[in-house]
Design an enzyme around this catalytic site. Structure first.
Site, mmCIF file in Angstrom:
data_model
loop_
_atom_site.group_PDB
_atom_site.id
_atom_site.type_symbol
_atom_site.label_atom_id
_atom_site.label_comp_id
_atom_site.label_asym_id
_atom_site.label_seq_id
_atom_site.Cartn_x
_atom_site.Cartn_y
_atom_site.Cartn_z
ATOM 1 N N TYR A 14 -30.332 -2.788 -2.880
ATOM 2 C CA TYR A 14 -31.022 -3.266 -1.691
ATOM 3 C C TYR A 14 -30.276 -3.038 -0.404
ATOM 4 C CZ TYR A 14 -33.490 -6.755 1.383
ATOM 5 O OH TYR A 14 -33.745 -7.553 2.337
ATOM 6 N N SER A 129 -20.022 -13.432 0.318
ATOM 7 C CA SER A 129 -21.420 -14.194 0.380
ATOM 8 C C SER A 129 -21.056 -15.996 0.878
ATOM 9 C CB SER A 129 -22.003 -14.678 -1.044
ATOM 10 O OG SER A 129 -23.084 -15.736 -0.974
ATOM 11 N N TYR A 156 -21.365 -16.516 -10.615
ATOM 12 C CA TYR A 156 -21.538 -15.550 -9.420
ATOM 13 C C TYR A 156 -20.930 -15.721 -8.184
ATOM 14 C CZ TYR A 156 -23.611 -13.669 -5.128
ATOM 15 O OH TYR A 156 -23.810 -13.194 -4.071
ATOM 16 N N LYS A 160 -17.365 -13.945 -6.218
ATOM 17 C CA LYS A 160 -16.903 -13.584 -4.814
ATOM 18 C C LYS A 160 -15.792 -14.241 -4.349
ATOM 19 C CE LYS A 160 -20.940 -11.474 -4.258
ATOM 20 N NZ LYS A 160 -20.626 -9.754 -4.437
ATOM 21 N N ASP A 305 -29.662 -26.009 -5.291
ATOM 22 C CA ASP A 305 -29.854 -25.677 -4.019
ATOM 23 C C ASP A 305 -29.071 -26.606 -2.904
ATOM 24 O OD1 ASP A 305 -31.379 -23.164 -3.895
ATOM 25 O OD2 ASP A 305 -33.465 -24.603 -3.988
#
Ligand code: UDP
Length: 346
Positions: A14, A129, A156, A160, A305
């Protein structure tokens, strides 16, 4: 005018595909690599159509050192690399941490080793990120690069952080190496040509692809995860950045690494707009910008979240001479144009 060669790993992905377009537009020679594990050769065709260029490309896995070494053998003039190739699904990383550590760390180690092996001056731009900041303390909003890095909430996110640490140590050890870590906020949208865009496999986990798939009738309705957060409308707040603006920041980072005297050989930049939007605000922008109806309902909070986060992009504005300034309505229209193109909707 040719400016030098840039290796792009994950070139069919992407952000990778959009970045290849911007590199070519800026006059760089590109060599792309990808193993198509989560991307498609069609994206490269889109890039070639947009740029009207044949893009040199090698299909390989960056964690396979032998294969990867062939790229540097064939193109010893690589001046900088932009490293996108990595697994990126947060939920999957919780289920399969070894897969994430193995792939994301090994690929970075191979790239770094190959970059420093012959002692030539080279730069690496690392795709990082804002997850490295975790849930920011309210007094740290907007988030600058000086905000503390918090323990990662997923493997994940940890890859990073670990990759950034590895690169920092390698810059100390290898004088020929320069590194720029770019901490992205929430990349969205697609190229205005609608020839490249985001291509999620299966049910989208991210908000904008879920919105466009719902608008296209592929999903029944959007579930907004949580409307009881301590925010003005109760939904979470993010900094949504247009993928083409983001791609241009990579070009600016390469320009800077190749141009500067080497006094600041490890740099970090936050890449965002500087403005937070709630999920509801984004949904309403989508509806008004496209005129399409979007069924949605409220659902329970999604585990893990963050409540609210947006960038302080002033360091990138100042030092990279870059700004994310595409209006959100244009960005959302580009995402919708891409979805329609993929689905054959007129
Ligand atoms: N979100 C949502 N419904 C969805 C997907 C996402 O309400 O189907 C919300 C999610 O809870 C978060 C925001 O949209 O508040 C952005 O989520 P995304 O997964 O796109 O990015 P991230 O969580 O990595 O910031």
């Amino acid at each position: 005018m040719e400016k030098g060669r840039v290796l792009v790993t994950g070139a069919a992905g992407y952000i990778g595909s959009h970045t290849v377009v911007e590199l070519v537009n800026a006059g760089y020679e590109v060599i792309g690599v990808d193993n198509f594990s989560n991307s498609s050769p069609d994206m490269l065709k889109g890039v070639e159509k947009i740029t009207d260029r044949k893009i040199p490309f090698m299909q390989l896995d960056c964690s396979d050192r032998e294969q990867f070494a062939k790229v540097f053998e064939q193109y010893p003039d690589i001046a900088a690399s932009i490293h996108f190739a990595a697994y990126k699904a947060v939920g999957e990383s919780v289920q399969q941490p070894i897969k994430y550590f193995e792939n994301n760390l090994r690929s970075l180690l191979c790239l770094t080793e190959l970059s420093v092996k012959d002692g030539r001056e080279r730069g690496i731009v690392f795709s990082s990120s804002c997850t490295v900041y975790g849930e920011p303390d309210p007094e740290n909003l907007p988030i600058s690069e000086n905000a503390p890095v918090k323990p990662a909430t997923s493997p994940y996110g940890r890859t990073k952080q670990m990759c950034e640490d590895i690169l920092r140590d390698c810059v100390t050890a290898y004088p020929s190496l320069r590194v720029t870590a770019l901490r992205y906020f929430n990349p969205i949208g697609a190229h205005p040509s609608a020839l490249i865009g985001e291509m999620p496999v299966g049910v989208p986990q991210n908000l904008v692809p879920y919105i466009t798939q719902t608008a296209a009738g592929i999903r029944k309705e959007l579930k907004i995860f949580g409307n009881d957060y301590p925010t003005p409308d109760g939904t979470c707040i993010r900094d949504y950045i247009y993928v083409c603006d983001l791609a241009k920041a990579h070009v600016a980072a390469v320009d800077r690494m190749l141009r500067t005297d080497g006094s600041d050989r490890y740099a970090i930049f936050n890449l965002g707009t500087g403005t937070g939007l709630s999920v509801l605000q984004l949904v309403n922008h989508f509806i008004s910008a496209t005129g399409v109806s979007l069924p949605y309902s409220f659902a329970p909070r999604r585990a893990g979240d963050i409540i609210k986060v947006w960038a302080d992009p002033r360091k990138a504005n100042r030092i990279l001479g870059w700004k994310a300034d595409t209006p959100i309505d244009d960005v959302l229209r580009s995402a919708w144009a891409w979805e329609k193109k993929v689905r054959g909707i007129r």
